[in-house]
Scaffold this motif. Structure first.
Motif, mmCIF file in Angstrom:
data_model
loop_
_atom_site.group_PDB
_atom_site.id
_atom_site.type_symbol
_atom_site.label_atom_id
_atom_site.label_comp_id
_atom_site.label_asym_id
_atom_site.label_seq_id
_atom_site.Cartn_x
_atom_site.Cartn_y
_atom_site.Cartn_z
ATOM 1 N N SER A 1 -3.515 -1.582 3.486
ATOM 2 C CA SER A 1 -4.155 -0.360 3.007
ATOM 3 C C SER A 1 -3.631 0.855 3.767
ATOM 4 N N THR B 1 0.379 -2.177 -5.977
ATOM 5 C CA THR B 1 -0.200 -0.867 -5.727
ATOM 6 C C THR B 1 0.354 0.172 -6.684
ATOM 7 N N CYS C 1 -11.703 -4.720 -2.583
ATOM 8 C CA CYS C 1 -11.540 -3.316 -2.940
ATOM 9 C C CYS C 1 -12.848 -2.532 -2.768
ATOM 10 N N SER D 1 0.505 5.811 0.174
ATOM 11 C CA SER D 1 -0.341 6.995 0.261
ATOM 12 C C SER D 1 0.543 8.236 0.311
ATOM 13 N N ASN E 1 -8.613 -4.955 3.775
ATOM 14 C CA ASN E 1 -8.018 -4.846 2.457
ATOM 15 C C ASN E 1 -8.204 -3.482 1.823
ATOM 16 N N ALA E 2 -9.239 -2.783 2.225
ATOM 17 C CA ALA E 2 -9.496 -1.505 1.563
ATOM 18 C C ALA E 2 -10.132 -0.518 2.530
ATOM 19 N N SER F 1 0.830 -1.201 0.000
ATOM 20 C CA SER F 1 0.000 0.000 0.000
ATOM 21 C C SER F 1 0.865 1.251 0.000
ATOM 22 N N GLU G 1 -4.658 -3.194 -9.296
ATOM 23 C CA GLU G 1 -5.067 -1.808 -9.091
ATOM 24 C C GLU G 1 -5.155 -1.140 -10.456
#
Lengths: 706, 323
Positions: B65, B286, B157, B15, B114-115, B13, B247
Motif C-alpha cells: 500500500s 492496482t 481493503c 500513489s 494491505n490498506a 501499489s 481494485e
C-alpha cells in the motif's frame, strides 16, 4: 681708321705666327674686313710680309686666311663687279665711247676683280681638298679608336666571364661535413686551429678546419684497423672454443645415456622435458605462448597439490615434428608461393577452367583452414579423478586458435539419456565466458578470407577444426580489436580460465550425476541441503526429459520468458513433470551453459482442475519466483553444484503447499479432501494477490510468506 | 536487479504525488520507484524518461500500500508504516521521515498491511492488514489510538465515507464491515458471499476491492464485482466480469475495475461491461487515477509485471513505465 687698326695688328700677327697659329686664325676669324678699299691694301702688305719671311706658298697663305672673310670678299667683289658693269652699261648707254677713259678705267678695275675671284676660286678648291684630307684623316683616327674600344670591350667581357667562373667554382671541401666551429675551437689543438689567425680570417679558418678533419679521419681509420684486428682475434678465439665444445658433445651424450636409468629410477623426467622443449621450438607462437603459460600454471598448481602426488595440469605436444620443422624453416617462402599460385589459379579459372572451379575452391578452402601440424594437449585433472582433455590447434592461415575437448571420467557415466548433451565436446565449453559460443571466428580479418573462397560461416567447420573460443585466443596471446580496448597478457587469463574450465567440468559432472538420478525419478538432495526442505515431501518427479529449442519455443507457458530475452539457442532445455495425485505440474527448464553461475530458469504449468500457468495465476507465478529468484537460499555449498536438484525439490515442496492450501480454500462438502493438509502454515493467504505460504522455515518447520 | 528478478516482479501499489507530477509505485521486493510523469508525458519523452528517477528499497517485504498526504508519501511494508517527504524524494534523498508499527498481538509472523486510508476529519490514518484488525493512528502524534476488531480473517481493503464519517472494510472472511469513525463501533456487516447474485463459490468469499460514492458502494473479490445501495443494503447490479477483481473506482459515470486478466474493465452503473482495455501485465493489482493535476490527467495500472501501463486517453494504453 679701320685700316689703321689692321696695320697696327699685322706685325703682331707675324710675330706670333710660329707660336700659336690657331689663336691667330681664330683672331683673324673674329676680325671683319669691313671695307673693300682697305682689303686691297691689306693684300699688298701681306704679300710683302710673306716675301720678307719666306717664299710665297699659296698653301701657307691658305692657312692664314679666314674662309668667312673670303666669302665676304667674294661677295664684295661680286657686288663691285656688278656695280662696275652697271656703270659701264650706264656710260655706254649715255653714249660714251668704247675706248673712253672711264670705261677703260672700269675695265681695269673689272679685271682686278676677276683676278681676285679667280684667286678666291683657287683658294676654295684648295680649301675643299684640304678639308677632305682632314676629314679623311680624322676618320681614320676615329676608326683606330673604335677598334681599340672594341678590343677593350671584349677584354672586359672576358674578364667578367672569368670572374663569374671563379665565383661559381665549387671546392670539394664544401661537401665534407665538418665539425661545427665551436666544437672545432674546443677540440682541435692550438697548432691546428691557430685561433689568432683564424678568428678573423674565414679562409684560414676553413683551411684549419679541413686540417683538423683530416687529422681526425686519419685517427679513426687507425682505430678501425685496430678494431678489425681485434675482431679477427676474437673470432678466432670463438672458433677455438666452439671446436672445444663440439668435442665435448659425444662425451656428454654418453653421460646422458648412462644416466637414463637413474632418471627413470628417480622419476625425474629431465630427458622428456628436454625433448619437449626441443619440439616446442617448432610450435607456432600462439601455441608456444599457451604452452609456456600452461606449463607455468601447472607447475604453480603442482606445488599446492603436492600431497595428492599427481599433477592437476599436464601439457603435451603432439603432431608431426618433421612437418613442423619443414614448415618453420621457410614459412615466408611457402606463404608467398601460395598466394602467388592463388592469384595465377584465379586467372586461369576465369579464363578457361570454369568447370573445375568447385574442386579448386574446395582445395583452397582446405588450404585456408589448414592447421599447424603440431597441437597442444592440456589435461586438466579434477579432484575426483576425471580429466578434461583439451587439444589446442592453430589454424595457420586464419591466425586463430581452436580447441577440441574430451572428458574422461573416473567412474562409468552411462545411463543418463538426457545427459548426453552435457559432456558433448561440442557444447561442453560453450559460454565459458558470457556469450562466447565459439561458433564464429574471433578474428575479424577472416571474414574477408572466407569471402574469397566462399565460406559462409566458420560454424560449418567447427566440428572438424574445434571451437575458436575467444578465451582460447586470449590464452594464446592473440588479441583481436573487436573485444574492446583492454589488452591483457595470456598469463592474466590463464588462472581464471583454468578455474572456469575446472568449474565447468565439475558442474557438468555434477549435473550428469543429478540427471541420472532425475531420470529414475529420484531427486538427489544432498545431505548438506536437507535443511532447506521439510522432511516429508509428497509430490514427486515423474519425468525428466530433454527438449530441443524448437520444442521449447512451442510451449505456451514459456512465452513470457522468451519475450524477456532470457533464452538462448545454445542453452539446454528440459521438461520436468512433478505429480501428486491428479495434479500434474509441468516445468520447462532452461539450463544455461554457465550453470551454476546462471540459475536454471523454470516455467510452470499446472494441470489440475483445468490448466493454469505462471502467466495466468499469481500463485504459480510465485512458485516460479520461489525456484528462480532465491539463489542464495538454494545453491547449497559453493559453488552451488546442487542448485538444479534443490530447485526441483523446492518445486515439489511448493506444489505440496499449493495443493494442500488450495483444496482447503475451495472445497466445500465434496467428500474427503484429495490432499489432506499436512504442512504447517501460519496463514493460507496473504496480501492482495492472496499468495500461499511457500517459504519454508527450517528449524521450526512451518511455512510462511515472504 | 537482474532480468530474472524483473521477470518475477509484481507491482502492488501506486500513489501520485500531491502536485500530480510524480508517481510512486511499490513492488514485491519492497522497492519504491518514483517516476516523473511530466518527463514521460512530455513530447520529447525518450525511453529513459519511462524509467524511474529514483528507485530505493523501502521495506523488507512487499509494498502492498502507498498513500500520499499533502506533504508525505506513506508506504506500508511488513507490519510497519514509513513516511517519506515528497520534497526529499524529488531531491532523490531516501531517508524515511518516520516509521511506525501498530501493536500486534501475534508474534510468529509479522502481519502485512494491505490498506491505508486517511480520515481527513480528524487527520488520522486508518490501517488494515494481516492481523484482522483495523488500527487508527493519530497523524499529529503518531500514536495508535484505537483498534477496530471484528473481522475474522485478514483485511484486504478500506474505504472512507466522508459524509457519514464511516469506515468500510473488506476482508478475506468475505464481510464488508461498516464502522462509525467517531465512536469506533461497528455499524453494519454485509456478508456479500451470502447473496446469490454475487456469490461465486468456485473462487471463494473474500472481498478485495471496495469503493464508495455517496450512497453507493462497489465491492468485489471472490464474489462478483457488484454495486450496492447502502441505504437499502442490497446489491443493485452485478457485473459479469470473469476474474476476481482487485481494485475498482468510480470515475464520472463509469466504473473502472482491474483484477485477474490483462485488461482494465469499463463498466456502466447498470451492470454492463462497456469495454475491456488490454494492457501489458497478465493480471493487475492496482489502478490509480491522477486527478490532482489537469496537465497530467492519466490512469496508471500495475500488476504482475515490472511495467506500469499509462493511459492518457482511458480507452487505450499509451505507454509503459518500467522498473
Amino acid at each position: 681708321m679701320s685700316s689703321d687698326a689692321v696695320k697696327k695688328r699685322k706685325p703682331k700677327v707675324v710675330r706670333n705666327e710660329a707660336g700659336t697659329p690657331e689663336t691667330k686664325r681664330s683672331r683673324a676669324e673674329g676680325d671683319q674686313l669691313s671695307a673693300v678699299s682697305s682689303h686691297v691694301e691689306f693684300r699688298k702688305v701681306r704679300l710683302r710680309q710673306v716675301q720678307e719671311v719666306r717664299v710665297y706658298n699659296e698653301e701657307v697663305e691658305l692657312e692664314d686666311r679666314d674662309p668667312q672673310q673670303d666669302y665676304m670678299l667674294y661677295k664684295d667683289t661680286c657686288a663691285d663687279l656688278a656695280k662696275l658693269m652697271a656703270e659701264i652699261q650706264e656710260l655706254k648707254s649715255s653714249g660714251a665711247k668704247v675706248g673712253s677713259v672711264e670705261i677703260e678705267e672700269r675695265h681695269r678695275q673689272c679685271s682686278v676683280h676677276f683676278i681676285t675671284l679667280k684667286k678666291l676660286n683657287r683658294l676654295a678648291h684648295m680649301r675643299l681638298k684640304k678639308g677632305r684630307d682632314q676629314t679623311h684623316e680624322a676618320k681614320q683616327r676615329v676608326d683606330v679608336l673604335h677598334l681599340q674600344l672594341q678590343n677593350l670591350l671584349y677584354e672586359v667581357m672576358h674578364l667578367q666571364k672569368e670572374i663569374s667562373k671563379c665565383l661559381e667554382f665549387k671546392s670539394q671541401h664544401e661537401e665534407i661535413e665538418l665539425v661545427s666551429e665551436e666544437e672545432f675551437f674546443q677540440e682541435a689543438p692550438a697548432e691546428i686551429s691557430r685561433p689568432h689567425v683564424t678568428r678573423d680570417d674565414n679562409h684560414q679558418l676553413t683551411l684549419a678546419r679541413l686540417d683538423w678533419e683530416l687529422e681526425q679521419r686519419k685517427r679513426l681509420a687507425e682505430q678501425y684497423k685496430m678494431s678489425l684486428a681485434r675482431k679477427e682475434k676474437i673470432q678466432k678465439a670463438i672458433e677455438q672454443k666452439r671446436e672445444y665444445l663440439s668435442s665435448l658433445q659425444p662425451g656428454l651424450q654418453n653421460i646422458m645415456q648412462a644416466s637414463l636409468p637413474v632418471q627413470e629410477y628417480l622419476s625425474m623426467p629431465f630427458e622428456q622435458m628436454q625433448k619437449q622443449a626441443e619440439v616446442a621450438r617448432h610450435l607456432p607462437p600462439p601455441l608456444y605462448v599457451l604452452l609456456v603459460q600452461a606449463a607455468a600454471y601447472g607447475q604453480a598448481c603442482g606445488k599446492t597439490h603436492i600431497f595428492t602426488l599427481n599433477k592437476t595440469l599436464s601439457v603435451n605436444i603432439s603432431g608431426d615434428v618433421d612437418e613442423a620443422k619443414a614448415l618453420s624453416r621457410r614459412p615466408e617462402d611457402s606463404q608467398e608461393d601460395e598466394s602467388d599460385s592463388d592469384a595465377e589459379e584465379e586467372q586461369q579459372n576465369t579464363k578457361r577452367r570454369r568447370a573445375t572451379v568447385g574442386v579448386q575452391l574446395e582445395d583452397k578452402r582446405k588450404a585456408m583452414l589448414r592447421r599447424h601440424p603440431l597441437s597442444l594437449c592440456v589435461d586438466l585433472k579434477c579432484k575426483d579423478g576425471s580429466v578434461l582433455h583439451l587439444v589446442f590447434y592453430y589454424l595457420m592461415n586464419l591466425n586463430i586458435l581452436t580447441v577440441k575437448t574430451k572428458v574422461s571420467t573416473a567412474t562409468d557415466l552411462s545411463g543418463a539419456v538426457s545427459a548426453g548433451e552435457l559432456l558433448n565436446s561440442e557444447s561442453l565449453l560453450n559460454c565459458l565466458y558470457a556469450s562466447d559460443h565459439g561458433k564464429e571466428t574471433p578474428n575479424p580479418a577472416n571474414r574477408y578470407q572466407f569471402d574469397k573462397v566462399g565460406i559462409t560461416t566458420f560454424a560449418d567447420y567447427v566440428s572438424d577444426l574445434g571451437h575458436p573460443y575467444v578465451w582460447v585466443q586470449k590464452l594464446g596471446g592473440l588479441q583481436f580489436s573487436s573485444d574492446g580496448a583492454q589488452v591483457a597478457l595470456s598469463a592474466s587469463h590463464m588462472e581464471k580460465t583454468m578455474k572456469l574450465l575446472r568449474g565447468r567440468l565439475q558442474a557438468r559432472l555434477a549435473l550428469h550425476k543429478q540427471f541420472s538420478s532425475l531420470e529414475h525419478s529420484i531427486i538427489p538432495v544432498s545431505s548438506e541441503c536437507q535443511h532447506l526442505f521439510p522432511a516429508k515431501v509428497v509430490s514427486g518427479l515423474t519425468r525428466w526429459t530433454m527438449m530441443s529449442y524448437q520444442e521449447f519455443t512451442e510451449l505456451g507457458f514459456v512465452q513470457h520468458v522468451l519475450k524477456a530475452g532470457l533464452v538462448c539457442e545454445t542453452d539446454l532445455f528440459f521438461m520436468a513433470v512433478v505429480e501428486r495425485g491428479t495434479a500434474r505440474l509441468l516445468a520447462a527448464v532452461v539450463l544455461n551453459p554457465r550453470y551454476p553461475e546462471v540459475m536454471p530458469l523454470f516455467s510452470l504449468s499446472l494441470h489440475w482442475k483445468g490448466e493454469r500457468s505462471g502467466r495466468t495465476e499469481d500463485n504459480l507465478r510465485a512458485m516460479e519466483s520461489e525456484v528462480n529468484v532465491f539463489r542464495a537460499e538454494l545453491q547449497g555449498p559453493r559453488p552451488g553444484l546442487q542448485l538444479l536438484t534443490n530447485q526441483i525439490q523446492r518445486l515439489c515442496v511448493c506444489l505440496d503447499v499449493y495443493l494442500e492450501t488450495e483444496s482447503q480454500v475451495c472445497d466445500g462438502s465434496e467428500g474427503p479432501r484429495e490432499f489432506p493438509r499436512e504442512k504447517m502454515c501460519l496463514r493460507t493467504a496473504r496480501g492482495p494477490s492472496r499468495l500461499k505460504p511457500f517459504k519454508y522455515n527450517h528449524p521450526q518447520g512451518f511455512f510462511s510468506h515472504r | 536487479m537482474g532480468p530474472v528478478e524483473l521477470l518475477h516482479m509484481s507491482v502492488f501499489s501506486q500513489s501520485f504525488s500531491p502536485c500530480g507530477r510524480f508517481l510512486a509505485a511499490g513492488n514485491n521486493y519492497g522497492e519504491i520507484a518514483v517516476f516523473s510523469l511530466s518527463a514521460a508525458l512530455s513530447p520529447d519523452a525518450s525511453e529513459a524518461s519511462q524509467k524511474p528517477i529514483l528507485n530505493f528499497t523501502a521495506h523488507d517485504g512487499p509494498v502492498f500500500s502507498l498513500l500520499s498526504t499533502d506533504t508525505h508519501l506513506l508506504s506500508a511494508g511488513n507490519g510497519e508504516i514509513s513516511a517519506w517527504s515528497w520534497a526529499e524524494l524529488i531531491k532523490k534523498s531516501t531517508k524515511a521521515a518516520w516509521t511506525r508499527k501498530p501493536s500486534y498481538e501475534t508474534s510468529l509472523e509479522i502481519p502485512e498491511i494491505n490498506a491505508m486510508i486517511i480520515n481527513p476529519k480528524d487527520n488520522s490514518l486508518i490501517v488494515g492488514g494481516g492481523d484482522n484488525n483495523i488500527h487508527i493512528m493519530d497523524m499529529e502524534t503518531g500514536i495508535f489510538k484505537s483498534v477496530l476488531k471484528g473481522h475474522t480473517d485478514y483485511i484486504h481493503c478500506l474505504c472512507f465515507k466522508e459524509r457519514e464519517e464511516e469506515i468500510l472494510s473488506g476482508g478475506e472472511d468475505g464481510a464488508v464491515r461498516i464502522w462509525d469513525a467517531r465512536t469506533n463501533r461497528p455499524v453494519h456487516c454485509i456478508e456479500v458471499f451470502k447473496y446469490e447474485e454475487c456469490a461465486r463459490p468456485q473462487f471463494g468469499k473474500w472481498i478485495s476491492c471496495l469503493a464508495t460514492d455517496s450512497d453507493w458502494m462497489l465491492c468485489g473479490g471472490g464474489p462478483s464485482l457488484s454495486l450496492w445501495h447502502l441505504r437499502s443494503m442490497s446489491p443493485t447490479s452485478v457485473f459479469p466480469l470473469p476474474g476476481c477483481q482487485r481494485e475498482a473506482v468510480f470515475y464520472q459515470d463509469l466504473i473502472m475495475s482491474v483484477g485477474e486478466g490483462p485488461h482494465v474493465s469499463h463498466c456502466l452503473h447498470g451492470g454492463t461491461v462497456k469495454a475491456q482495455i488490454p494492457c501489458t501485465p497478465s493480471s493487475l493489482n492496482t489502478l490509480a487515477l491522477n486527478l490532482k493535476n489537469s496537465e497530467h490527467r492519466v490512469m496508471t495500472v500495475g500488476g504482475s509485471s515490472h511495467q506500469i501501463d499509462v493511459f492518457t486517453n482511458f480507452s487505450y494504453r499509451a505507454f509503459s513505465l518500467s522498473f
